[in-house]
Design a protein around this motif. Structure first.
Motif, PDB file in Angstrom:
ATOM      1  N   ALA A 274       2.962  -0.457  -5.943  1.00  0.00           N
ATOM      2  CA  ALA A 274       1.871  -0.611  -4.967  1.00  0.00           C
ATOM      3  C   ALA A 274       0.666  -1.339  -5.551  1.00  0.00           C
ATOM      4  O   ALA A 274       0.261  -1.092  -6.678  1.00  0.00           O
ATOM      5  CB  ALA A 274       1.446   0.756  -4.447  1.00  0.00           C
TER       6      ALA A 274
ATOM      7  N   GLU B  85      -3.827  13.380   6.386  1.00  0.00           N
ATOM      8  CA  GLU B  85      -5.283  13.240   6.285  1.00  0.00           C
ATOM      9  C   GLU B  85      -5.671  11.762   6.296  1.00  0.00           C
ATOM     10  O   GLU B  85      -6.769  11.412   6.733  1.00  0.00           O
ATOM     11  CB  GLU B  85      -5.791  13.894   4.990  1.00  0.00           C
ATOM     12  CG  GLU B  85      -5.786  15.420   5.053  1.00  0.00           C
ATOM     13  CD  GLU B  85      -6.203  16.029   3.721  1.00  0.00           C
ATOM     14  OE1 GLU B  85      -7.036  15.414   3.009  1.00  0.00           O
ATOM     15  OE2 GLU B  85      -5.668  17.097   3.386  1.00  0.00           O
ATOM     16  N   VAL B  86      -4.780  10.938   5.816  1.00  0.00           N
ATOM     17  CA  VAL B  86      -5.088   9.503   5.729  1.00  0.00           C
ATOM     18  C   VAL B  86      -4.969   8.821   7.097  1.00  0.00           C
ATOM     19  O   VAL B  86      -5.828   8.026   7.481  1.00  0.00           O
ATOM     20  CB  VAL B  86      -4.143   8.813   4.708  1.00  0.00           C
ATOM     21  CG1 VAL B  86      -4.235   7.294   4.793  1.00  0.00           C
ATOM     22  CG2 VAL B  86      -4.468   9.303   3.295  1.00  0.00           C
TER      23      VAL B  86
ATOM     24  N   PRO C 252       1.127  12.117  -7.325  1.00  0.00           N
ATOM     25  CA  PRO C 252       0.590  10.999  -8.099  1.00  0.00           C
ATOM     26  C   PRO C 252       1.657  10.308  -8.950  1.00  0.00           C
ATOM     27  O   PRO C 252       1.481   9.156  -9.346  1.00  0.00           O
ATOM     28  CB  PRO C 252      -0.463  11.647  -9.007  1.00  0.00           C
ATOM     29  CG  PRO C 252      -0.154  13.102  -9.011  1.00  0.00           C
ATOM     30  CD  PRO C 252       0.532  13.412  -7.712  1.00  0.00           C
TER      31      PRO C 252
ATOM     32  N   TYR D 287      -2.266  -1.153  -3.866  1.00  0.00           N
ATOM     33  CA  TYR D 287      -3.284  -0.141  -3.583  1.00  0.00           C
ATOM     34  C   TYR D 287      -2.587   1.189  -3.319  1.00  0.00           C
ATOM     35  O   TYR D 287      -1.704   1.271  -2.472  1.00  0.00           O
ATOM     36  CB  TYR D 287      -4.100  -0.526  -2.341  1.00  0.00           C
ATOM     37  CG  TYR D 287      -4.763  -1.887  -2.442  1.00  0.00           C
ATOM     38  CD1 TYR D 287      -5.788  -2.120  -3.366  1.00  0.00           C
ATOM     39  CD2 TYR D 287      -4.360  -2.935  -1.626  1.00  0.00           C
ATOM     40  CE1 TYR D 287      -6.384  -3.363  -3.468  1.00  0.00           C
ATOM     41  CE2 TYR D 287      -4.963  -4.178  -1.718  1.00  0.00           C
ATOM     42  CZ  TYR D 287      -5.972  -4.392  -2.647  1.00  0.00           C
ATOM     43  OH  TYR D 287      -6.558  -5.621  -2.742  1.00  0.00           O
ATOM     44  N   GLY D 288      -2.982   2.212  -4.067  1.00  0.00           N
ATOM     45  CA  GLY D 288      -2.367   3.513  -3.888  1.00  0.00           C
ATOM     46  C   GLY D 288      -3.397   4.557  -3.477  1.00  0.00           C
ATOM     47  O   GLY D 288      -4.544   4.513  -3.934  1.00  0.00           O
ATOM     48  N   ILE D 289      -2.984   5.449  -2.621  1.00  0.00           N
ATOM     49  CA  ILE D 289      -3.843   6.593  -2.297  1.00  0.00           C
ATOM     50  C   ILE D 289      -3.027   7.855  -2.527  1.00  0.00           C
ATOM     51  O   ILE D 289      -1.955   8.031  -1.932  1.00  0.00           O
ATOM     52  CB  ILE D 289      -4.324   6.548  -0.829  1.00  0.00           C
ATOM     53  CG1 ILE D 289      -5.187   5.304  -0.590  1.00  0.00           C
ATOM     54  CG2 ILE D 289      -5.101   7.818  -0.482  1.00  0.00           C
ATOM     55  CD1 ILE D 289      -5.739   5.193   0.821  1.00  0.00           C
ATOM     56  N   VAL D 290      -3.527   8.705  -3.436  1.00  0.00           N
ATOM     57  CA  VAL D 290      -2.853   9.971  -3.685  1.00  0.00           C
ATOM     58  C   VAL D 290      -3.453  10.993  -2.733  1.00  0.00           C
ATOM     59  O   VAL D 290      -4.572  11.480  -2.949  1.00  0.00           O
ATOM     60  CB  VAL D 290      -3.051  10.425  -5.149  1.00  0.00           C
ATOM     61  CG1 VAL D 290      -2.318  11.747  -5.389  1.00  0.00           C
ATOM     62  CG2 VAL D 290      -2.560   9.355  -6.109  1.00  0.00           C
ATOM     63  N   ALA D 291      -2.780  11.253  -1.642  1.00  0.00           N
ATOM     64  CA  ALA D 291      -3.311  12.184  -0.639  1.00  0.00           C
ATOM     65  C   ALA D 291      -2.235  12.513   0.377  1.00  0.00           C
ATOM     66  O   ALA D 291      -1.172  11.892   0.404  1.00  0.00           O
ATOM     67  CB  ALA D 291      -4.500  11.542   0.086  1.00  0.00           C
ATOM     68  N   ASP D 292      -2.546  13.512   1.205  1.00  0.00           N
ATOM     69  CA  ASP D 292      -1.675  13.883   2.308  1.00  0.00           C
ATOM     70  C   ASP D 292      -1.762  12.789   3.378  1.00  0.00           C
ATOM     71  O   ASP D 292      -2.864  12.454   3.831  1.00  0.00           O
ATOM     72  CB  ASP D 292      -2.159  15.233   2.868  1.00  0.00           C
ATOM     73  CG  ASP D 292      -1.221  15.774   3.934  1.00  0.00           C
ATOM     74  OD1 ASP D 292      -0.549  14.966   4.612  1.00  0.00           O
ATOM     75  OD2 ASP D 292      -1.170  17.012   4.093  1.00  0.00           O
TER      76      ASP D 292
ATOM     77  N   PHE E 276       4.151   4.200  -6.484  1.00  0.00           N
ATOM     78  CA  PHE E 276       2.852   3.720  -6.981  1.00  0.00           C
ATOM     79  C   PHE E 276       3.008   2.593  -8.000  1.00  0.00           C
ATOM     80  O   PHE E 276       2.106   1.803  -8.197  1.00  0.00           O
ATOM     81  CB  PHE E 276       2.034   4.876  -7.570  1.00  0.00           C
ATOM     82  CG  PHE E 276       1.464   5.784  -6.515  1.00  0.00           C
ATOM     83  CD1 PHE E 276       0.615   5.282  -5.533  1.00  0.00           C
ATOM     84  CD2 PHE E 276       1.775   7.142  -6.494  1.00  0.00           C
ATOM     85  CE1 PHE E 276       0.091   6.112  -4.538  1.00  0.00           C
ATOM     86  CE2 PHE E 276       1.258   7.978  -5.510  1.00  0.00           C
ATOM     87  CZ  PHE E 276       0.416   7.460  -4.530  1.00  0.00           C
TER      88      PHE E 276
ATOM     89  N   VAL F  36       0.866  -1.183   0.000  1.00  0.00           N
ATOM     90  CA  VAL F  36       0.000   0.000   0.000  1.00  0.00           C
ATOM     91  C   VAL F  36       0.901   1.229   0.000  1.00  0.00           C
ATOM     92  O   VAL F  36       1.881   1.271   0.741  1.00  0.00           O
ATOM     93  CB  VAL F  36      -0.894   0.024   1.262  1.00  0.00           C
ATOM     94  CG1 VAL F  36      -1.625   1.351   1.380  1.00  0.00           C
ATOM     95  CG2 VAL F  36      -1.875  -1.146   1.247  1.00  0.00           C
TER      96      VAL F  36
ATOM     97  N   VAL G 170      -8.010   8.676   9.635  1.00  0.00           N
ATOM     98  CA  VAL G 170      -9.107   7.852   9.111  1.00  0.00           C
ATOM     99  C   VAL G 170      -8.709   6.377   9.171  1.00  0.00           C
ATOM    100  O   VAL G 170      -9.508   5.515   9.539  1.00  0.00           O
ATOM    101  CB  VAL G 170      -9.447   8.247   7.651  1.00  0.00           C
ATOM    102  CG1 VAL G 170     -10.691   7.484   7.165  1.00  0.00           C
ATOM    103  CG2 VAL G 170      -9.630   9.747   7.513  1.00  0.00           C
ATOM    104  N   LEU G 171      -7.455   6.126   8.834  1.00  0.00           N
ATOM    105  CA  LEU G 171      -6.960   4.753   8.853  1.00  0.00           C
ATOM    106  C   LEU G 171      -7.100   4.162  10.249  1.00  0.00           C
ATOM    107  O   LEU G 171      -7.565   3.032  10.440  1.00  0.00           O
ATOM    108  CB  LEU G 171      -5.490   4.752   8.402  1.00  0.00           C
ATOM    109  CG  LEU G 171      -4.813   3.410   8.153  1.00  0.00           C
ATOM    110  CD1 LEU G 171      -5.601   2.570   7.165  1.00  0.00           C
ATOM    111  CD2 LEU G 171      -3.392   3.613   7.639  1.00  0.00           C
TER     112      LEU G 171
END
Ligand SMILES: Cc1cc2nc3c(=O)[nH]c(=O)nc-3n(C[C@H](O)[C@H](O)[C@H](O)COP(=O)(O)OP(=O)(O)OC[C@H]3O[C@@H](n4cnc5c(N)ncnc54)[C@H](O)[C@@H]3O)c2cc1C
Ligand SMILES: Nc1ncnc2c1ncn2[C@@H]1O[C@H](COP(=O)(O)O)[C@@H](O)[C@H]1O
Lengths: 325, 259
Positions: A299, A309-310, A291, A301-306, A296, A285, A313-314
């Protein structure tokens, strides 16, 4: 055909999981090569380890148990092990590809003038010959290596083979004398380490942070996530060089090579030296705000984000899901 | 103190390893001193800078092209070097390499030998330990801190192995292998690079070492190299950070089944 001897590894009186995995490897090799499977354990107060090993279906357990082995002294360990190997006369010796296993393997092999195949991940028996596969260049390539002569020593990576269950009738345990040597080099004291982490090499899950973690504080949250998952904490070299986390956590070509079930990379760009150390993980991950970050490409599973912020939630989501079980 | 550092020439860590017909393609590769061996050089230089006197000698088994790599080590500040430079001695396994280096060290004088924990090409982590055994020297592996007793007859080392730290002690002479953390290697200065050209490199052949290449028969044979298994293409999860993260946790549990 000689037997197959596995060298178990213990830590503070408990067998490391990789020791049971080696029994599985040995059983498989024995199917192709013949011979019985035997085991050897060395340390101080390792009686319980020997008993546990004896129940894994092996034919015999050799046990060197002495206060003289309380601290690692390479010369004493290697000489004791070499004596036991000479006596057991195996055609294959299997060791864990841990730091300790690799050191002992090399030293014993030099004494016996044998070859060692380090860090094996698979093997094959072909026309009576043993052939191993192992990653080289920290995983950038795989080498296929044949033992031209037997006996041979092979060290196997943890976490690849299933551990053998310890539920068979107990095999005999034979005491082995500790070599009477006054060591010139020896460990005199274990340094207490911060009571944190799961060992990177054996971890099923690794949560790693990079320069994107911003500072040592960023690793507080990374540690929390790791803790929830029973995971080890890893890091990129950039994070280590910045002093945010200890260099023993560095993953990559000049750090640890890991292959967990799940590798989570937070704020790591995916430099080739980092990828080398973790790209044989089962599931990868990546969280990165760029991006185009090379991570990536590796990976699943990729998440393009700060990542900041992740991470909250994680934690929330993991809490929910892990409570379900 | 007289210090010998074992250095190996390896592909730059930036290198993408290309494979053709089961062999690693070496054309176009940039070569470096294996990073762990650089820690060894740096430590040796610091020991003598601090104590004054003594010599740092590099020892390398490698092809003619390794001269260039050896010069890089001299540019960092090592005093001289021994290049075991004989095609008959190349291409062996760790067992053979260790026998060659041990034979070379038998002809040299030293208080301490430094090496890398492993060479970052084949990652064997064997040669230095085997050399110690062949020379009947004590060995402390994976060292991140090194201090000497006042009489220089023993050393205290901090080791980092399998996530543990141990304080170890050894008498000297000994072999010590370097782990990351031992120090921060310097970069070569312009003066160092210029000076390196004049520093002596001695070439030794099998005959100089009294070695019969037949005694070095490898115990292992590398049949082939292959690229690592390809990874299936991954997916980027859509939506804002919160949406994507929720989806991630669901996928890890339901699809990948890893949590
Ligand atoms: C000889 C040698 C050996 C080396 N060995 C290793 C090794 O073993 N292991 C290793 O890791 N490296 C190693 N390196 C270093 C390697 O080349 C890279 O420099 C290093 O891996 C970069 O670390 P990084 O990805 O954390 O940092 P960067 O490359 O700086 O990447 C940081 C990433 O974080 C992202 N980011 C920033 N802020 C955020 C945020 N808030 N949220 C999400 N993403 C964010 C950025 O987009 C960027 O992609 C080695 C280098 C050399 C020369
Ligand atoms: N060809 C060589 N010449 C000099 N030193 C070597 C050579 N091969 C290995 N070494 C030393 O032994 C260490 C361990 O190497 P290896 O067993 O190949 O991982 C290296 O870090 C070097 O210090």
């Amino acid at each position: 055909m000689g037997n197959i001897l596995i060298i178990a590894e213990e830590r503070e009186g408990t067998l490391r999981k990789v020791s049971y995995e080696l029994v599985t490897v040995a059983n498989e090799i024995a199917k192709g090569l013949g011979g019985a499977v035997e085991a050897f354990v060395i340390g101080n107060n390792v009686g319980a380890c020997a008993e546990a090993l004896a129940k894994t279906g092996v034919a015999k357990v050799y046990c060197a148990d002495s206060p003289a082995l309380a601290h690692f002294a390479p010369e004493v360990f290697a000489a004791t092990l070499a004596d036991a190997i000479r006596k057991a006369a195996p055609s294959v010796v299997l060791m864990p590809a841990t730091g300790l296993g690799k050191e002992l393997g090399a030293q014993v092999a030099a004494k016996l003038d044998w070859g060692v195949v380090t860090d094996c991940i698979t093997f094959q028996v072909e026309g009576g010959a043993l052939i191993f596969k192992r990653p080289v260049y920290a995983g950038k390539a795989m080498a296929t290596i044949k033992a031209k002569t037997l006996p041979v020593i092979a060290s196997f990576r943890p976490n690849i083979f299933p551990p053998a269950p310890a539920e068979s009738a107990a095999a005999p345990i034979e005491k082995v004398e500790v070599a009477a040597i006054t060591p010139r080099a020896q460990v005199i004291e274990k340094v207490k380490k911060e009571a944190v982490d799961v060992d990177l090499a054996e971890a099923k899950v690794v949560v790693s942070g990079g320069r994107g973690a911003k500072d040592a504080n960023g690793f507080v949250q990374i540690r929390e996530i790791a803790k929830m998952l029973g995971a080890a904490v890893g890091a990129s070299r950039a994070a280590v060089d910045a002093g945010w986390i200890d260099y023993s956590t560095q993953v990559g070509q000049t750090g640890k090579t890991v292959a967990p079930q799940l590798y989570i990379a937070l704020g790591i760009s995916g430099a080739i030296q980092h990828l080398a150390g973790m790209s044989s993980s089962k599931v990868i991950v990546a969280v990165n705000k760029d991006p185009d970050a090379p991570i990536f490409q590796a990976a699943d599973y990729g998440i393009v984000a700060d990542m900041f912020e992740v991470m909250p939630v994680l934690k929330e989501e993991l809490k929910k899901v892990l409570a379900e079980k | 103190m007289n210090l010998v550092v074992l250095i190996k020439r390896v592909p730059d860590t930036e290198t993408r390893i290309q494979i053709k017909d089961g062999k690693v393609v070496t054309d176009g590769i940039a070569w470096i001193i294996s990073p762990y061996d650089e820690y060894g050089i740096e430590e040796a230089l610091r020991i003598n800078e601090k104590q004054g006197g003594g010599k740092v000698t590099l020892l390398c088994l490698g092809p003619e092209e390794a001269k260039e790599t050896i010069r890089k080590g001299l540019a960092l500040g090592a005093d001289d070097a021994v290049h075991v430079n004989d095609p008959a001695l190349l291409g062996g396994d760790a067992s053979a390499t260790a026998k060659v280096l041990a034979a070379a060290l038998k002809k040299m004088q030293y208080d301490l030998v430094l090496a890398g924990k492993q060479a970052v090409d084949e990652d064997n982590a064997q040669v230095a330990v085997r050399v110690a055994e062949l020379l009947d020297l004590p060995c402390v592996n994976s060292v991140i801190k090194l201090e000497f007793s006042d009489d220089k007859k023993s050393a205290r080392c901090l080791r980092e192995v399998d996530g543990d730290r141990d304080e170890a002690e050894t008498s000297l002479p000994a072999i010590i292998t370097a782990q990351q953390g031992l120090n921060e290697p310097r970069y070569p200065s312009l003066k160092g690079i210029m000076g390196a050209k004049k520093k002596p490199i001695t070439d030794w052949k099998a005959a100089d070492l009294g070695l019969d290449p037949a005694s070095l028969a490898p115990k292992l044979e590398t049949l082939r190299f292959d690229p690592p298994p390809a990874r299936p293409p991954g997916k980027k999860l859509p939506g804002d950070a919160a949406t994507a993260t929720k989806e991630l946790v669901r996928l890890l549990r339901e699809e990948a089944k890893v949590i």
